[in-house]
Design a protein around this motif. Structure first.
Motif, mmCIF file in Angstrom:
data_model
loop_
_atom_site.group_PDB
_atom_site.id
_atom_site.type_symbol
_atom_site.label_atom_id
_atom_site.label_comp_id
_atom_site.label_asym_id
_atom_site.label_seq_id
_atom_site.Cartn_x
_atom_site.Cartn_y
_atom_site.Cartn_z
ATOM 1 N N LEU A 1 36.383 15.123 -29.515
ATOM 2 C CA LEU A 1 35.779 16.333 -30.081
ATOM 3 C C LEU A 1 34.296 16.436 -29.745
ATOM 4 O O LEU A 1 33.636 17.401 -30.134
ATOM 5 N N GLY A 2 33.778 15.412 -29.075
ATOM 6 C CA GLY A 2 32.374 15.465 -28.686
ATOM 7 C C GLY A 2 31.389 15.247 -29.819
ATOM 8 O O GLY A 2 30.214 15.574 -29.693
ATOM 9 N N MET A 3 31.892 14.700 -30.907
ATOM 10 C CA MET A 3 30.991 14.458 -32.038
ATOM 11 C C MET A 3 30.094 13.255 -31.742
ATOM 12 O O MET A 3 30.479 12.353 -31.003
ATOM 13 N N PRO A 4 28.907 13.226 -32.337
ATOM 14 C CA PRO A 4 28.040 12.054 -32.148
ATOM 15 C C PRO A 4 28.640 10.843 -32.865
ATOM 16 O O PRO A 4 29.324 10.976 -33.874
ATOM 17 N N LEU A 5 28.364 9.687 -32.328
ATOM 18 C CA LEU A 5 28.845 8.454 -32.950
ATOM 19 C C LEU A 5 27.929 8.082 -34.115
ATOM 20 O O LEU A 5 26.725 7.906 -33.933
ATOM 21 N N ASP A 6 28.521 7.957 -35.304
ATOM 22 C CA ASP A 6 27.718 7.604 -36.476
ATOM 23 C C ASP A 6 27.074 6.236 -36.308
ATOM 24 O O ASP A 6 25.868 6.072 -36.405
ATOM 25 N N THR A 7 27.939 5.288 -36.028
ATOM 26 C CA THR A 7 27.451 3.915 -35.939
ATOM 27 C C THR A 7 27.828 3.352 -34.584
ATOM 28 O O THR A 7 28.969 3.476 -34.154
ATOM 29 N N MET A 8 26.875 2.761 -33.919
ATOM 30 C CA MET A 8 27.170 2.175 -32.620
ATOM 31 C C MET A 8 27.135 0.661 -32.775
ATOM 32 O O MET A 8 26.180 0.006 -32.374
ATOM 33 N N SER A 9 28.162 0.142 -33.404
ATOM 34 C CA SER A 9 28.162 -1.284 -33.692
ATOM 35 C C SER A 9 29.234 -1.997 -32.878
ATOM 36 O O SER A 9 30.415 -1.914 -33.172
ATOM 37 N N GLY A 10 28.809 -2.688 -31.867
ATOM 38 C CA GLY A 10 29.685 -3.553 -31.099
ATOM 39 C C GLY A 10 30.725 -2.796 -30.293
ATOM 40 O O GLY A 10 30.625 -1.584 -30.102
ATOM 41 N N PRO A 11 31.721 -3.528 -29.803
ATOM 42 C CA PRO A 11 32.745 -2.939 -28.952
ATOM 43 C C PRO A 11 33.609 -1.956 -29.742
ATOM 44 O O PRO A 11 33.739 -2.069 -30.958
ATOM 45 N N SER A 12 34.217 -1.030 -29.036
ATOM 46 C CA SER A 12 35.063 -0.035 -29.687
ATOM 47 C C SER A 12 36.314 -0.694 -30.251
ATOM 48 O O SER A 12 36.733 -1.766 -29.811
ATOM 49 N N VAL A 13 36.889 -0.032 -31.236
ATOM 50 C CA VAL A 13 38.113 -0.558 -31.853
ATOM 51 C C VAL A 13 39.214 -0.659 -30.817
ATOM 52 O O VAL A 13 39.923 -1.667 -30.744
ATOM 53 N N ARG A 14 39.332 0.359 -29.979
ATOM 54 C CA ARG A 14 40.397 0.318 -28.976
ATOM 55 C C ARG A 14 40.219 -0.864 -28.042
ATOM 56 O O ARG A 14 41.182 -1.568 -27.722
ATOM 57 N N ALA A 15 38.955 -1.110 -27.620
ATOM 58 C CA ALA A 15 38.690 -2.238 -26.727
ATOM 59 C C ALA A 15 39.005 -3.561 -27.421
ATOM 60 O O ALA A 15 39.559 -4.479 -26.811
ATOM 61 N N THR A 16 38.661 -3.639 -28.691
ATOM 62 C CA THR A 16 38.958 -4.854 -29.463
ATOM 63 C C THR A 16 40.458 -5.124 -29.515
ATOM 64 O O THR A 16 40.916 -6.242 -29.260
ATOM 65 N N LEU A 17 41.220 -4.076 -29.815
ATOM 66 C CA LEU A 17 42.680 -4.229 -29.900
ATOM 67 C C LEU A 17 43.262 -4.581 -28.537
ATOM 68 O O LEU A 17 44.128 -5.461 -28.417
ATOM 69 N N GLN A 18 42.758 -3.892 -27.512
ATOM 70 C CA GLN A 18 43.257 -4.127 -26.169
ATOM 71 C C GLN A 18 42.970 -5.554 -25.710
ATOM 72 O O GLN A 18 43.819 -6.214 -25.122
ATOM 73 N N ALA A 19 41.763 -6.036 -26.024
ATOM 74 C CA ALA A 19 41.377 -7.395 -25.630
ATOM 75 C C ALA A 19 42.290 -8.421 -26.295
ATOM 76 O O ALA A 19 42.728 -9.389 -25.657
ATOM 77 N N ALA A 20 42.587 -8.187 -27.556
ATOM 78 C CA ALA A 20 43.469 -9.115 -28.275
ATOM 79 C C ALA A 20 44.856 -9.119 -27.653
ATOM 80 O O ALA A 20 45.483 -10.172 -27.498
ATOM 81 N N TYR A 21 45.324 -7.934 -27.302
ATOM 82 C CA TYR A 21 46.629 -7.820 -26.655
ATOM 83 C C TYR A 21 46.655 -8.580 -25.338
ATOM 84 O O TYR A 21 47.563 -9.390 -25.088
#
Lengths: 173, 173
Positions: A138-158
DNA sequence: CAAAACTGATTGCATTTTGCAATCGGTTGC
DNA sequence: GCAACCGATTGCAAAATGCAATCAGTTTTG
């Protein structure tokens, strides 16, 4: 395709939206797999959706207000599908669904590690994920830019789990 | 009816359980409506399920381990359907689903009051409800006997709303 | 004690939905 | 120019769905 309205019950209406075998799979691949194009969804899905079914469901999800379609500026005939807020707010439901399936159904280790992490992360992780999806789609600004994205975290674990399994299989052979 | 196993993904497997238009409706009526008999489910559902579909889904839900069937001692040919723990743990998912539908879909006021209360009650209310369902369906002792049952609370709110609507319609006429 | 009503289903059949394979016209990269 | 790729669409067979009628056994009713 039809607007049934069998009843005004919230659960029934929700079921009329994804009470089929494919709609939620497509949304899952867009949300967790980051897929945005027709071919990515067609070839990337583990479950092997047919192209006509995919086209039908994409159309239906657009009519329902769950997706929007836009031209890809880099490729004249490529279409980019985006999640709407309506679809993004499914994240907690998908998390619960994954958690339930992990307990009661014959899931595979590799494919359920994501659900496990998402369950453990709880609402804060879901909020962060939805925030990232709003940014992406949706092009919204990111509220918090803390560390890797959730998707990347999940993908890395996989991927780590797949690699460790391959290693174990190798050493056994 | 088929055991697909399209993939070991928890969301996919969950979808293979209730990725159809009727299975969750039946469970909803059992959980929130307290229905236990074939006829109650057949005539009570607002959405008008057909008897052959109902029979098919009851059978399927039993095969999946979501329901069990027993003879009704008070009526030799009456069957009583019971929820298993697997089905009872769907309560949080149904609560989320109802909450989502209430926000995004054209629900009716009367039918969504239950979802609203269940959402506001949150996990403590869901836990109490599941405890009551375990008592009803599995014969477990009730941990806490505090006040009216969740189902009665939801039902009372629904009936109060229907009554107030009828009153408003009367005074308008 | 027989008729009527109710129990959980089942059957036959027409309609709708689904899924597979092949294909389409247009676009892009080489 | 030409092969590969883009988002679909079409034809067709199979499966799911929904409706109406029906079933045999059980309980209630008169």
């Amino acid at each position: 395709m039809s607007m049934d309205r069998r009843s005004g019950c919230p659960i029934n209406l929700s079921l009329e939206v994804f009470g089929d075998r494919w709609s939620l799979i497509i949304l899952r691949d867009m949300i967790f797999g980051g897929r945005r194009h027709f071919r990515e969804l067609l070839n990337g899905s583990m479950e092997g959706i047919a192209s006509n079914i995919l086209a039908d469901r994409l159309k239906r999800l657009m009519e329902l207000g769950m997706l929007t379609k836009a031209d890809d500026p880099s490729h004249k005939q490529k279409a980019i599908y985006s999640l709407t807020e309506m679809a993004i707010t499914l994240v907690p439901i998908l998390a619960h669904l994954g958690a339930w399936g992990r307990v009661w159904l014959p899931v595979s280790d590799e494919l359920s590690i994501r659900a496990e992490l998402l369950e453990k992360g709880g609402q804060p992780m879901w909020d962060k994920f939805m925030d990232e999806l709003r940014h992406e789609h949706l092009g919204m600004p990111l509220d918090t830019m803390s560390g890797p994205s959730v998707r990347a975290t999940l993908q890395a674990a996989y991927e780590a789990l797949v690699a460790s399994k391959a290693l174990a299989a190798d050493s056994a052979a």
